[in-house]
Design an enzyme around this catalytic site. Structure first.
Site, PDB file in Angstrom:
ATOM      1  CE  LYS A 117      -1.721   1.651   4.006  1.00 14.28           C
ATOM      2  NZ  LYS A 117      -1.489   3.085   4.229  1.00 14.28           N
ATOM      3  CG  ASN A 118       2.506   2.727   3.607  1.00 14.20           C
ATOM      4  OD1 ASN A 118       1.317   3.049   3.466  1.00 14.20           O
ATOM      5  ND2 ASN A 118       3.060   2.537   4.798  1.00 14.20           N
TER       6      ASN A 118
ATOM      7  CG  ASP B 197       3.017   1.379   9.540  1.00 14.93           C
ATOM      8  OD1 ASP B 197       2.704   2.226  10.394  1.00 14.93           O
ATOM      9  OD2 ASP B 197       3.150   1.652   8.330  1.00 14.93           O
TER      10      ASP B 197
ATOM     11  NE  ARG C 159       1.201  10.263  10.217  1.00  9.71           N
ATOM     12  CZ  ARG C 159       0.693   9.217   9.573  1.00  9.71           C
ATOM     13  NH1 ARG C 159      -0.562   8.904   9.703  1.00  9.71           N
ATOM     14  NH2 ARG C 159       1.434   8.491   8.797  1.00  9.71           N
TER      15      ARG C 159
ATOM     16  CB  CYS D  28      -4.323  10.891  11.367  1.00  9.35           C
ATOM     17  SG  CYS D  28      -2.684  10.378  11.787  1.00  9.35           S
TER      18      CYS D  28
ATOM     19  NE  ARG E 162      -6.856   4.648   5.538  1.00  6.84           N
ATOM     20  CZ  ARG E 162      -5.945   5.145   6.361  1.00  6.84           C
ATOM     21  NH1 ARG E 162      -6.212   5.338   7.615  1.00  6.84           N
ATOM     22  NH2 ARG E 162      -4.754   5.479   5.913  1.00  6.84           N
TER      23      ARG E 162
HETATM   24  C1  UD1 Z   1       4.775   6.678   6.414  1.00  9.38           C
HETATM   25  C2  UD1 Z   1       3.798   5.526   6.211  1.00  9.38           C
HETATM   26  C3  UD1 Z   1       3.203   5.104   7.553  1.00  9.38           C
HETATM   27  C4  UD1 Z   1       4.309   4.778   8.552  1.00  9.38           C
HETATM   28  C5  UD1 Z   1       5.289   5.937   8.648  1.00  9.38           C
HETATM   29  C6  UD1 Z   1       6.493   5.640   9.526  1.00  9.38           C
HETATM   30  C7  UD1 Z   1       2.913   5.941   3.994  1.00  9.38           C
HETATM   31  C8  UD1 Z   1       1.747   6.311   3.166  1.00  9.38           C
HETATM   32  N1  UD1 Z   1       2.736   5.969   5.324  1.00  9.38           N
HETATM   33  O1  UD1 Z   1       4.026   7.780   6.916  1.00  9.38           O
HETATM   34  O2  UD1 Z   1       2.378   3.962   7.336  1.00  9.38           O
HETATM   35  O3  UD1 Z   1       3.744   4.563   9.823  1.00  9.38           O
HETATM   36  O4  UD1 Z   1       5.788   6.268   7.329  1.00  9.38           O
HETATM   37  O5  UD1 Z   1       7.149   4.505   9.081  1.00  9.38           O
HETATM   38  O6  UD1 Z   1       3.952   5.573   3.487  1.00  9.38           O
HETATM   39  N2  UD1 Z   1       7.042  14.290  10.899  1.00  9.38           N
HETATM   40  C9  UD1 Z   1       7.215  15.619  11.218  1.00  9.38           C
HETATM   41  N3  UD1 Z   1       7.272  16.540  10.192  1.00  9.38           N
HETATM   42  C10 UD1 Z   1       7.153  16.174   8.878  1.00  9.38           C
HETATM   43  C11 UD1 Z   1       6.977  14.810   8.566  1.00  9.38           C
HETATM   44  C12 UD1 Z   1       6.915  13.889   9.599  1.00  9.38           C
HETATM   45  O7  UD1 Z   1       7.333  15.986  12.379  1.00  9.38           O
HETATM   46  O8  UD1 Z   1       7.210  17.055   7.994  1.00  9.38           O
HETATM   47  C13 UD1 Z   1       6.949  13.286  12.001  1.00  9.38           C
HETATM   48  C14 UD1 Z   1       5.569  12.649  12.031  1.00  9.38           C
HETATM   49  O9  UD1 Z   1       4.660  13.416  12.777  1.00  9.38           O
HETATM   50  C15 UD1 Z   1       5.846  11.318  12.680  1.00  9.38           C
HETATM   51  C16 UD1 Z   1       7.253  10.970  12.173  1.00  9.38           C
HETATM   52  O10 UD1 Z   1       7.814  12.213  11.729  1.00  9.38           O
HETATM   53  O11 UD1 Z   1       5.875  11.423  14.073  1.00  9.38           O
HETATM   54  C17 UD1 Z   1       7.260   9.949  11.062  1.00  9.38           C
HETATM   55  O12 UD1 Z   1       6.589  10.435   9.952  1.00  9.38           O
HETATM   56  P1  UD1 Z   1       6.920  10.014   8.456  1.00  9.38           P
HETATM   57  O13 UD1 Z   1       8.128   9.150   8.407  1.00  9.38           O
HETATM   58  O14 UD1 Z   1       6.906  11.255   7.623  1.00  9.38           O
HETATM   59  O15 UD1 Z   1       5.663   9.126   8.122  1.00  9.38           O
HETATM   60  P2  UD1 Z   1       4.655   9.248   6.913  1.00  9.38           P
HETATM   61  O16 UD1 Z   1       5.406   9.451   5.638  1.00  9.38           O
HETATM   62  O17 UD1 Z   1       3.561  10.179   7.257  1.00  9.38           O
END
Ligand code: UD1
Length: 423
Positions: free
Chosen positions: A22-23, A309, A123, A118, A401
């Site tokens: 999915k991701n 995850d 996030r 969420c 989802r």
């Molecule tokens: C992706 C995955 C999700 C997985 C996560 C961590 C997808 C669609 N989703 O989510 O299933 O749980 O990686 O492996 O691929 N953060 C910030 N600022 C930012 C971006 C992130 O503070 O600009 C923080 C987030 O709040 C969170 C952490 O960094 O606490 C990890 O986020 P991130 O690695 O960006 O996860 P996603 O890409 O949202």
């Protein structure tokens, strides 16, 4: 609203096919916006999140057709592209923010709604926007939307140091950089297999990328990208989830298409808990060594560490382990909502901040429980498989989802599980 009814019972045995990730698919799809020529993805998973991304890309002007019941997604963004990603779609799924980098790279301009919070945490998107700003984007937040404009109409290469190895920010910047003028270096980049998959797809389209899979990725911008066909990598989270089914219920299950390199840290913990995992020609075979698994401590980390995850599903296993385990969540601030639901089934869990302490009990007991997010919902199904009596998991739209045909896949291994009409 549908619910899932699980009757706890005996050991499982059989084969479960693992779908495309999915991701990975959610980040590969927006890559269509980077090219006027077609991009076709094979081995795509059939999930509601993928349908949401399809709607979003169609709203931006991409033409999308699916073949083989959704296994193949054929996309073309040759026409005029609309640069506004509306809140109505973005709010449904955070991964919608992955259109920001491609839109900005192609059109020099984008308006993308902020996804909002969420269930598992706030996030924010600061790592994405700070990176794009370094590449010459002027970004403003107005009325809940990010308005991003590339100075001079085209992004330029930059050296970007991430404060945290964000998966989404690495993907957004990597896509944006493929069409930027000059070279972009991402330091402290995320190393997840989905990022390697995206890089390999972008290379098929003609992008120049090196270092994916390491924490330093270098992208040399090119003027245009072409057509490509790319198979989506196997879903390591679906894989890990189903590996836990025989671990928690006993028996032996083979996960078709499973690869050890996708689940290394997870397998180390399974081994310590007393579960054997063997690579076969077809995938991974999983069997527990003794009747009861041993408690192990787990800390979630970016890849190659233990994935956040799989934390909820691992907690379900630890609920009936021998001994006490400590699970530390380091990626999201609020990702233990499954704990109180598992406690309704007799689990002994104490949550304090980002740490959950689980005292293993001999047996869980079935109960009505509620899914609160995607991975939490499947952890309740796993717990239900091992529990005495019936477990009714409601709000399963979360499950749909990210897991395709969960009840069919488990039923094929002898599980008693069915979808029923819920309130
Ligand atoms: C992706 C995955 C999700 C997985 C996560 C961590 C997808 C669609 N989703 O989510 O299933 O749980 O990686 O492996 O691929 N953060 C910030 N600022 C930012 C971006 C992130 O503070 O600009 C923080 C987030 O709040 C969170 C952490 O960094 O606490 C990890 O986020 P991130 O690695 O960006 O996860 P996603 O890409 O949202």
């Amino acid at each position: 609203m549908d619910a899932i009814l699980v009757k706890g019972g005996g050991p499982l045995s059989g084969e479960i096919p693992i779908a495309g990730a999915k991701n990975a698919c959610l980040t590969l799809m927006p890559a269509t916006l980077l090219s006027e020529e077609p991009l076709t993805l094979t081995n795509a998973p059939r999930l509601s999140d993928i349908r949401t991304m399809t709607q979003l890309l169609q709203s931006l002007g991409a033409e999308i057709t699916t073949l083989q019941e959704g296994r193949v997604i054929s996309m073309s963004s040759h026409g005029t592209i609309n640069t506004r990603a509306e809140y109505d779609i973005v709010r449904k799924m955070r991964a919608s923010n992955l259109v920001l980098g491609p839109l900005l790279a192609r059109e020099g301009y984008a308006e993308v709604s902020l996804p909002g919070g969420c269930a598992i945490g706030a996030r924010p998107m600061d790592i994405h926007t700070d990176g794009l700003a370094k590449m010459g984007a002027e970004i403003e937040l107005r009325e809940g939307y990010l308005y991003a404009k590339a100075a001079g109409g085209r992004l330029k290469g930059a050296v970007i140091d991430f404060p945290f190895a964000s998966v989404g920010a690495t993907e957004n910047i990597m896509m944006a950089a493929t069409l930027a003028k000059g070279t972009t270096v991402i330091n402290n980049a995320a190393r997840e297999p989905e990022i390697v998959d995206l890089a390999s797809c972008l290379r098929r389209m003609g992008a120049q990328i090196e270092g994916d899979g390491t924490s330093r990725i270098t992208i040399q911008g090119v003027d245009r990208l072409g057509a490509a066909t790319h198979p989506v990598v196997a879903d390591r989270i679906e894989l890990g989830t189903y590996m836990l089914a025989p671990a928690i219920c006993g028996g032996e299950v083979e996960l078709l298409g499973g690869r050890l390199d996708l689940v290394g840290a997870f397998c180390e913990k399974l081994d310590a808990a007393g579960i054997d995992v063997t690579q076969t020609d077809k995938g991974l075979r999983v069997k527990r060594r003794n009747d009861r698994v041993q408690a192990v401590n787990v800390t979630t980390e970016p890849f190659p560490g233990f994935p956040t995850d799989l934390q909820a599903q691992m907690m379900a296993l630890m609920c009936t382990a021998e001994g006490t385990s400590v699970l530390e969540e380091r990626i999201f601030e609020n990702r233990f909502m499954h704990a109180p639901e598992l406690m309704r089934m007799g689990a002994k869990i104490e949550v304090s901040g980002g740490t959950a302490t689980v005292k293993g009990v001999k047996r869980l007991r079935g109960a009505p429980v509620m899914a609160t997010d995607l991975r939490a919902s499947v952890s309740l199904i796993l717990a239900g498989l091992a529990a005495e009596g019936d477990t009714l998991v409601s709000r399963v739209y979360h499950l749909d989802r990210g897991y395709e045909r969960v009840e069919e896949k488990l039923r094929a291994c002898g599980a008693q599980i069915e979808r029923v009409a819920g309130e």
